[in-house]
Design a protein around this motif. Structure first.
Motif, PDB file in Angstrom:
ATOM      1  N   SER A  13      40.486  35.972  37.636  1.00 20.90           N
ATOM      2  CA  SER A  13      41.897  35.595  37.592  1.00 20.90           C
ATOM      3  C   SER A  13      42.166  34.900  36.265  1.00 20.90           C
ATOM      4  CB  SER A  13      42.251  34.657  38.751  1.00 20.90           C
ATOM      5  OG  SER A  13      43.616  34.280  38.694  1.00 20.90           O
ATOM      6  N   CYS A  34      41.206  25.845  36.597  1.00 21.57           N
ATOM      7  CA  CYS A  34      42.247  26.243  37.546  1.00 21.57           C
ATOM      8  C   CYS A  34      42.784  27.606  37.144  1.00 21.57           C
ATOM      9  CB  CYS A  34      43.359  25.207  37.624  1.00 21.57           C
ATOM     10  SG  CYS A  34      44.191  24.848  36.059  1.00 21.57           S
ATOM     11  N   SER A  35      43.332  28.335  38.126  1.00 27.44           N
ATOM     12  CA  SER A  35      43.613  29.745  37.902  1.00 27.44           C
ATOM     13  C   SER A  35      45.014  30.155  38.340  1.00 27.44           C
ATOM     14  CB  SER A  35      42.590  30.599  38.654  1.00 27.44           C
ATOM     15  OG  SER A  35      42.780  30.481  40.051  1.00 27.44           O
ATOM     16  N   ASP A  37      45.737  32.469  40.476  1.00 25.82           N
ATOM     17  CA  ASP A  37      45.820  32.780  41.896  1.00 25.82           C
ATOM     18  C   ASP A  37      45.705  31.543  42.790  1.00 25.82           C
ATOM     19  OD1 ASP A  37      43.157  32.223  41.530  1.00 25.82           O
ATOM     20  OD2 ASP A  37      42.405  34.157  42.223  1.00 25.82           O
ATOM     21  N   ARG A  39      43.625  28.784  42.599  1.00 24.42           N
ATOM     22  CA  ARG A  39      42.310  28.221  42.884  1.00 24.42           C
ATOM     23  C   ARG A  39      41.932  27.135  41.884  1.00 24.42           C
ATOM     24  NH1 ARG A  39      38.076  32.627  42.354  1.00 24.42           N
ATOM     25  NH2 ARG A  39      39.518  33.331  40.723  1.00 24.42           N
ATOM     26  N   LEU A  41      38.156  25.875  40.619  1.00 21.78           N
ATOM     27  CA  LEU A  41      36.742  26.208  40.711  1.00 21.78           C
ATOM     28  C   LEU A  41      35.920  25.168  39.962  1.00 21.78           C
ATOM     29  CD1 LEU A  41      38.324  29.233  39.976  1.00 21.78           C
ATOM     30  CD2 LEU A  41      36.188  29.900  41.091  1.00 21.78           C
ATOM     31  N   HIS A  51      31.832  24.738  43.907  1.00 22.68           N
ATOM     32  CA  HIS A  51      32.909  24.550  44.879  1.00 22.68           C
ATOM     33  C   HIS A  51      34.087  25.438  44.478  1.00 22.68           C
ATOM     34  CE1 HIS A  51      31.059  21.002  46.772  1.00 22.68           C
ATOM     35  NE2 HIS A  51      30.793  20.574  45.563  1.00 22.68           N
ATOM     36  N   GLU A  52      34.842  25.874  45.469  1.00 22.83           N
ATOM     37  CA  GLU A  52      36.034  26.678  45.226  1.00 22.83           C
ATOM     38  C   GLU A  52      37.132  26.221  46.191  1.00 22.83           C
ATOM     39  OE1 GLU A  52      37.134  31.400  44.547  1.00 22.83           O
ATOM     40  OE2 GLU A  52      35.370  30.831  45.718  1.00 22.83           O
ATOM     41  N   LEU A  53      38.269  25.749  45.626  1.00 24.62           N
ATOM     42  CA  LEU A  53      39.399  25.287  46.419  1.00 24.62           C
ATOM     43  C   LEU A  53      40.539  26.294  46.312  1.00 24.62           C
ATOM     44  CD1 LEU A  53      39.618  21.494  45.480  1.00 24.62           C
ATOM     45  CD2 LEU A  53      38.879  22.424  47.660  1.00 24.62           C
ATOM     46  N   PHE A  54      41.098  26.692  47.459  1.00 25.71           N
ATOM     47  CA  PHE A  54      42.289  27.539  47.479  1.00 25.71           C
ATOM     48  C   PHE A  54      43.486  26.624  47.746  1.00 25.71           C
ATOM     49  CE2 PHE A  54      38.786  30.357  48.320  1.00 25.71           C
ATOM     50  CZ  PHE A  54      39.115  31.515  47.639  1.00 25.71           C
ATOM     51  N   GLU A  57      48.358  29.770  47.620  1.00 21.31           N
ATOM     52  CA  GLU A  57      48.147  31.211  47.569  1.00 21.31           C
ATOM     53  C   GLU A  57      49.169  31.888  46.655  1.00 21.31           C
ATOM     54  OE1 GLU A  57      47.739  35.069  50.572  1.00 21.31           O
ATOM     55  OE2 GLU A  57      48.141  33.069  51.372  1.00 21.31           O
TER      56      GLU A  57
END
Length: 329
Positions: A13, A34-35, A37, A39, A41, A51-54, A57
């Motif tokens: 992303s 940060c991305s 989409d 997230r 990371l 770690h990966e935070l959503f 969305e």
């Protein structure tokens, strides 16, 4: 100036911000990104995702900042994005939890941490497209003072721009305005109006000079006391960003970079396109020391004393590059 690539990682992303910090308290720096989409990371220094935070969305996270708010040897993650949420996350054992959150009425443009009122405590300064500039208590998110612009706010910096020994907040609006506020109480010190959106602001260290630029493709050097224009420098492309610092000889330096949108043209051919965008270094006499041309920089960070720079390009939008400058800036 030579560079060496340390890390390349495909994160699937487009990326908008990158920071370094010890998030898990093991004494080593992690890479936090940060991305587009939604997230956040957290990666090890060899590129492994820890770690990966959503967060939101399909809504981009524009900015992240790292700071050890709880003073426990582990940095917290401050994030803000298109959904208007300003969040602070911390690591509780192995679980990431929310410390506090504040809602903006529109996208959060940016934020940073500084002591702007001489109380020996760091504040969180945040601003957004809802026209608001907010100075917040870092521990709990309570409002210390705020101001409203006539349009969305694109950039804010903290400097003693007039040499009075106190920090001012300098804000650039999407309506082309620059406003300078007293850091203690938020009162307006001076105001300047330009024709187009102001994208970048900075001050030369130890000098009362404000540099600004944006969509009118010019760099302006302003008197930090009253906003009068000292000189201007024409550019071929949009003035995208700037960052000032003191070099190893304690001399003022400022990096400025422009951005080309030529890749949006219908006849764009990737391997034949030559950007007219520039990255150059200004000295304290407002002269160019060196420059590079031909590539777009989304963002640029300086990490002293090793001078690591992160940057990512639109043409390679999913890739994180960690570059090390081999010659001191």
């Amino acid at each position: 100036m030579k560079t060496k690539k340390i890390l390349e990682k495909d994160l699937k992303s487009q990326l908008f911000d990158v920071k370094l910090g010890d998030f898990n308290g093991d004494g080593n720096f992690e890479i936090v990104v940060c991305s587009e989409d939604g997230r956040i990371l957290i990666l090890s220094d060899d590129g492994e995702i820890i770690h990966e935070l959503f967060i939101s969305e399909s809504k981009p996270i524009w900015d992240i900042e790292l700071y050890d708010i709880t003073q426990n040897g582990k940095v917290e993650i401050i994030s803000g994005g298109m959904d208007g949420l300003l969040n602070i996350f911390y690591l509780n054992n192995s679980k990431i939890e929310l410390l506090w959150s504040q809602q903006f009425q529109s996208s959060v443009s940016g934020f940073f941490i500084d002591d702007i009122n001489d109380d020996l405590q760091f504040e969180l300064i945040a601003y957004g497209l809802d026209k608001s500039l907010r100075v917040l208590n870092l521990q709990n998110g309570n409002l210390i003072w705020g101001q409203l612009f006539e349009s969305g706010i694109g950039t804010v910096k903290a400097y003693d721009c007039d040499g009075d020994g106190q920090i001012e907040l300098i804000g650039g609006g999407n309506d082309g305005t620059i406003r300078v506020f007293n850091g203690k109480d938020g009162s307006l010190k001076w105001f300047k109006k330009f024709a187009r959106n102001v994208r970048c602001l900075c001050c030369f260290p130890n000098k009362q000079i404000v540099l600004c630029g944006g969509d009118d493709k010019k760099i302006y050097f302003l008197n930090g006391v009253n906003g009068d224009i000292i000189k201007s420098l024409p550019m071929e492309e949009y003035v995208w960003g700037s960052i000032s610092y003191l070099n190893k000889n304690n001399r003022s330096k400022t990096l400025v970079y422009s951005y080309s949108f030529d890749f949006l043209e219908d006849n764009f051919i990737k391997n034949k396109l030559k950007f007219k965008s520039r990255l150059f270094c200004l000295n304290d006499n407002l002269e160019i020391d060196w420059e590079h041309t031909g590539f777009n920089i989304e963002d640029l960070k300086i990490f002293k004393p090793i001078y690591n720079i992160f940057f990512w390009e639109r043409l390679k939008e999913n890739l994180l590059f960690l570059m090390k400058i081999m010659a001191l800036l």
